[in-house]
Design an enzyme around this catalytic site. Structure first.
Site, PDB file in Angstrom:
ATOM      1  CG  ASP A  71       1.445  36.169  40.723  1.00 52.98           C
ATOM      2  OD1 ASP A  71       1.304  36.955  41.532  1.00 52.98           O
ATOM      3  OD2 ASP A  71       0.471  35.340  40.180  1.00 52.98           O
ATOM      4  CG  ASP A 160      -1.264  44.242  40.479  1.00 53.79           C
ATOM      5  OD1 ASP A 160      -2.596  44.196  40.224  1.00 53.79           O
ATOM      6  OD2 ASP A 160      -0.738  43.524  41.166  1.00 53.79           O
ATOM      7  CD  GLU A 162      -4.787  43.728  42.599  1.00 55.39           C
ATOM      8  OE1 GLU A 162      -5.739  43.162  43.617  1.00 55.39           O
ATOM      9  OE2 GLU A 162      -3.478  43.113  42.330  1.00 55.39           O
TER      10      GLU A 162
END
Length: 272
Positions: A71, A160, A162
Site C-alpha cells: 500500500d 483506513d 485508525e
C-alpha cells in the site's frame, strides 16, 4: 586591594545577549505535541501502528497460500512498480483521499502504474471523523479516485480508520458515535459503488474507539494492521482476515501486506 567592577557597557551587552538567547530559545522550543504533529494530509495506512500495535517483523510460515501486496501514499512519490512486480507483489492499494481536504498528488502514477504492470489494485481513504461526516467523506472519496468498476482488476475501496495522527486517538468521539460515523461512510460508499468497502484497522484501536463492535464483519472484508510475526487477536465478529499489513519496512516500498489466499482469491474480491 581594589575591587574591579564591570563597566556599564559590558553589563549592557551581557543583558542584551541574554535577552537575545532567551528569545531564540523560545522561538524554536515548541511544545512536544505541536512539534510532533504532522501536517494535515500526510497521514497514511499504519501511521500509528508502530507506536501502538507491534514492531516490524517477518510473518511466521502458516503453510497457507498468501499473496504479497503493498500500500502506498503520497509519501512514496513515483513508485517503481515494475520492480515490485518482479519481486512478487501482485496487488496494491493507493491512498486517494483524506477527510474532505486532501487528494494524493501522486495518485495517477501510483494507481495507473500498478495496473499497467499487471497488478490488481484499489484505492483507500484516510478517515478523519472529527472534520466531516462519514457520508460526506465517502462522497469525497468516490469523487476523487475511490470508485469501482467490474473489470477484474479493481478492488473495492478501503476505509483506513485508525489512530488520529493530529490529536486524540478516537477523534473526540464516543464509541457509539464512532460506530455511527463508520456506518454512515460504509452505507454511502455502497450506495455509490455497489460494493462493500474494506475496513483497514488495528484490533487495539478498534477495541478502544468502537468498543470492539462486531456488526460490520458479515459484509465488510477486514484488513488488519499488526507489525509482528502473526496477526494476533482479530476485532470482534471477524473470524478471519482478508488482508494483513505486516510491516512498514519492506523492500522497495515500506508497507507490505499479505492477502489471505492465492491470486485467484484477490481476483474474486475484485470481481465482487
Amino acid at each position: 586591594m581594589p575591587v574591579h567592577r564591570p563597566r556599564p557597557v559590558r553589563l549592557l551587552l551581557t543583558a542584551l545577549l541574554a535577552t537575545l538567547l532567551a528569545t531564540l530559545l523560545a522561538a524554536v522550543s515548541l511544545p512536544a505535541s505541536a512539534a510532533d504533529t504532522p501536517a494535515r494530509g500526510s497521514a497514511h495506512m499504519g501511521i500509528g501502528v508502530l507506536a501502538h500495535d507491534g514492531r516490524d517483523g517477518t510473518p511466521r510460515d502458516t503453510r497457507a497460500t498468501q499473496t504479497e501486496g503493498v500500500d502506498v501514499s503520497g509519501h512514496q512519490g513515483n513508485v517503481a512498480w515494475s520492480t515490485l512486480w518482479s519481486s512478487g507483489v501482485k496487488w496494491a492499494y493507493v491512498k486517494a483521499t483524506e477527510g474532505t481536504y486532501y487528494t494524493n498528488p501522486y495518485f495517477a502514477q501510483q494507481y495507473n502504474g500498478s495496473y499497467n504492470v499487471g497488478m490488481i489494485r484499489g484505492s483507500y481513504h484516510f478517515a478523519t471523523p472529527d472534520t466531516t461526516g462519514g457520508a460526506t467523506q465517502a462522497d469525497y472519496f468516490v469523487d476523487h479516485g475511490g470508485g469501482w468498476s467490474k473489470d477484474g482488476r479493481t478492488l473495492p475501496g478501503a476505509l483506513d480508520i485508525e489512530w488520529n495522527p493530529y490529536g486524540a486517538s478516537c477523534y473526540g468521539k464516543t464509541q457509539s458515535a464512532m460506530v455511527t460515523w463508520i456506518r454512515d461512510f460504509l452505507n454511502r460508499y455502497k450506495a455509490r459503488t455497489g460494493r462493500d468497502a474494506v475496513i483497514y484497522t488495528a484490533t487495539s484501536w478498534w477495541t478502544e474507539c468502537t468498543g470492539n463492535y462486531g456488526g460490520f464483519a458479515t459484509a465488510n472484508p477486514l484488513w488488519i494492521a499488526r507489525y509482528a510475526s502473526t496477526v494476533g487477536t482479530l476485532p470482534a465478529g471477524w473470524g478471519y482476515y482478508t488482508m494483513w499489513q505486516y510491516t512498514s519496512s519492506g523492500p522497495t516500498v515500506g508497507d507490505h501486506d499479505k492477502f489471505n489466499g492465492a491470486l485467484d482469491r484477490v481476483t474474486a474480491l475484485a470481481n465482487g
